[in-house]
Design an enzyme around this catalytic site. Structure first.
Site, PDB file in Angstrom:
ATOM      1  N   ARG A  33      37.207  41.613  31.013  1.00  0.00           N
ATOM      2  CA  ARG A  33      38.372  40.984  31.620  1.00  0.00           C
ATOM      3  C   ARG A  33      39.419  42.059  31.906  1.00  0.00           C
ATOM      4  O   ARG A  33      39.273  43.206  31.493  1.00  0.00           O
ATOM      5  CB  ARG A  33      38.951  39.900  30.695  1.00  0.00           C
ATOM      6  N   GLY A  34      40.446  41.646  32.660  1.00  0.00           N
ATOM      7  CA  GLY A  34      41.417  42.600  33.170  1.00  0.00           C
ATOM      8  C   GLY A  34      40.997  42.980  34.576  1.00  0.00           C
ATOM      9  O   GLY A  34      39.846  43.347  34.815  1.00  0.00           O
ATOM     10  N   ALA A  35      41.924  42.874  35.523  1.00  0.00           N
ATOM     11  CA  ALA A  35      41.569  43.040  36.935  1.00  0.00           C
ATOM     12  C   ALA A  35      40.814  44.343  37.226  1.00  0.00           C
ATOM     13  O   ALA A  35      39.763  44.317  37.866  1.00  0.00           O
ATOM     14  CB  ALA A  35      42.821  42.929  37.805  1.00  0.00           C
ATOM     15  N   ARG A  68      35.404  34.666  39.284  1.00  0.00           N
ATOM     16  CA  ARG A  68      36.813  34.349  39.004  1.00  0.00           C
ATOM     17  C   ARG A  68      37.603  34.503  40.296  1.00  0.00           C
ATOM     18  O   ARG A  68      37.378  35.459  41.035  1.00  0.00           O
ATOM     19  CB  ARG A  68      37.397  35.255  37.906  1.00  0.00           C
ATOM     20  N   ASP A  81      47.225  40.802  38.250  1.00  0.00           N
ATOM     21  CA  ASP A  81      45.878  40.596  38.790  1.00  0.00           C
ATOM     22  C   ASP A  81      45.864  40.571  40.312  1.00  0.00           C
ATOM     23  O   ASP A  81      44.811  40.759  40.916  1.00  0.00           O
ATOM     24  CB  ASP A  81      45.297  39.282  38.253  1.00  0.00           C
ATOM     25  N   ASN A 101      50.122  37.043  37.341  1.00  0.00           N
ATOM     26  CA  ASN A 101      49.745  37.639  36.065  1.00  0.00           C
ATOM     27  C   ASN A 101      49.521  36.501  35.070  1.00  0.00           C
ATOM     28  O   ASN A 101      49.704  35.324  35.393  1.00  0.00           O
ATOM     29  CB  ASN A 101      50.828  38.609  35.570  1.00  0.00           C
ATOM     30  N   LYS A 102      49.132  36.846  33.882  1.00  0.00           N
ATOM     31  CA  LYS A 102      48.799  35.843  32.867  1.00  0.00           C
ATOM     32  C   LYS A 102      49.918  34.828  32.701  1.00  0.00           C
ATOM     33  O   LYS A 102      51.097  35.161  32.763  1.00  0.00           O
ATOM     34  CB  LYS A 102      48.518  36.539  31.536  1.00  0.00           C
TER      35      LYS A 102
END
Length: 359
Positions: free
Chosen positions: A54-56, A97, A245, A255-256
């Protein structure tokens, strides 16, 4: 140029060795360190979808290598059929995703490399793909280093830095994005403190950011998401640095979930709010944040915690993985080429005008 600090005590997020793909399963951290080998397109898709990688930026690298893994099964095909299967597998991986732009960016770049290749044999074309994936991987590390160098002056002696979710080394294949200046300041001997939001509902801040910063010897304090405003009111936070992201052309960014609230309260307390943004996360074809697709995730991520129900049965749930913060709340974007200030639509486009693939 600032030297790259060593954070070798952290396991590699993604590894490509002997033409094989391995990932660190981030759903098992911090309690277990499990490296998983991925051998099929389906395994790569699930690893991205289930947040094991995970993480762009890390998603982009994993997808590039994942396409190479996927195409091994098609080496027996004629070259035209191999190319057709390549497009099909890229579309499949791209569906894992929706929000992080690096996923589609890296797969599009892989397809462009294949299209530009005159290779007439499948083995030769697969080698072109592997070489391009390795280049994407190398560039990710360089992008992180550039962000660290340009963001380093923001972290001064005695200051407090607040970050949200995990935009760290675990979200990339290098120093991270939001954490890159933190690691460089720490290596330079600057004394400062970091506050890491726990980041509900999946606790990426608690499980990942706090873990990796602690492993690196950084002075880090874990807080619940609802504590941020109180810390700011007490004067303990001097700068906020988050990752992203996807960044729209006008500077709105995804973002989150919880980032928007953090930006609003930062503005209230007049605290600089920076976004660490590699060029691979820019989406200059998306005009504003309104057009960014927000991933909706499973109800049980909210109703359960480590397998234990924490909400009443049959409870309705809203679980967007990201929110969009308007550009008006952003002090600047820390990129590998420098810190971009407003007006963002003009300055982002100008700085990255030669980045034809930064979209």
């Amino acid at each position: 140029m600032v030297s790259t600090p060593s954070i070798s005590n952290l396991p590699a997020t993604i590894a490509w060795e002997n033409d094989g793909l391995s990932i660190l399963d981030q759903t098992r951290l911090p309690h277990e360190t499990v490296v998983e080998k991925l051998t099929t397109a389906e395994e790569v898709w699930r690893a991205i979808h289930e947040l094991r990688v995970r993480g762009a930026p890390a998603i982009g690298v994993a997808a590039a290598y994942g396409l190479c893994v996927a195409m091994r099964a098609s080496l027996h095909l004629p070259i035209a059929e191999f190319r057709a299967q390549l497009a099909k597998q890229a579309a499949y991986l791209d569906s894992a995703r929706p929000t992080a732009v690096n996923l589609s960016w890296s797969l599009r770049r892989m397809l462009q490399a294949a299209q530009a290749s005159p290779a007439s044999e499948t083995a030769s074309l697969l080698r072109v793909l592997i070489d391009e994936a390795v280049a994407i991987h190398d560039e990710d590390r360089a992008l992180c280093k550039g962000i660290g160098e340009h963001g380093l002056p923001l972290i001064t002696e005695g200051c407090g830095v607040l970050t949200h979710c995990n935009a760290g080394a675990l979200a990339t294949t290098g120093l991270g994005t939001a954490t890159a200046p933190i690691y460089m300041a720490h290596a330079a001997g600057t004394k400062f403190r970091v506050y890491a939001d726990e980041t509900r509902p999946l606790l990426q801040g608690a499980r990942l950011t706090a873990y990796e910063l602690q492993q690196a010897g950084v002075d880090v304090t874990l807080i619940t998401d609802s504590m941020a405003a109180s810390l700011m009111a007490r004067g303990l936070v001097d700068v906020v640095i988050v990752g992203t992201d996807r960044v729209a052309a006008n500077g709105d960014f995804a973002n989150k979930i919880g980032t928007l609230a953090l930006a609003i309260v930062s503005r209230h307390f007049d605290i600089p709010f920076y976004v660490a943004c590699p060029s691979s996360t820019l989406d200059l074809h998306t005009a504003t944040g309104d057009a960014i697709v927000i991933e909706q995730r499973r109800d049980d991520e909210v109703t359960h915690l480590y397998g234990q129900r924490i909400a009443p049965a049959n409870m309705k749930v809203s679980n967007p993985a990201f929110d969009v913060t308007p550009h008006e709340l952003v002090t600047g974007f820390i990129t590998e080429r420098g810190i971009v200030k407003a007006p963002f639509a003009r300055n982002l486009a100008t700085l990255f005008a030669m980045e034809g693939d930064a979209a």
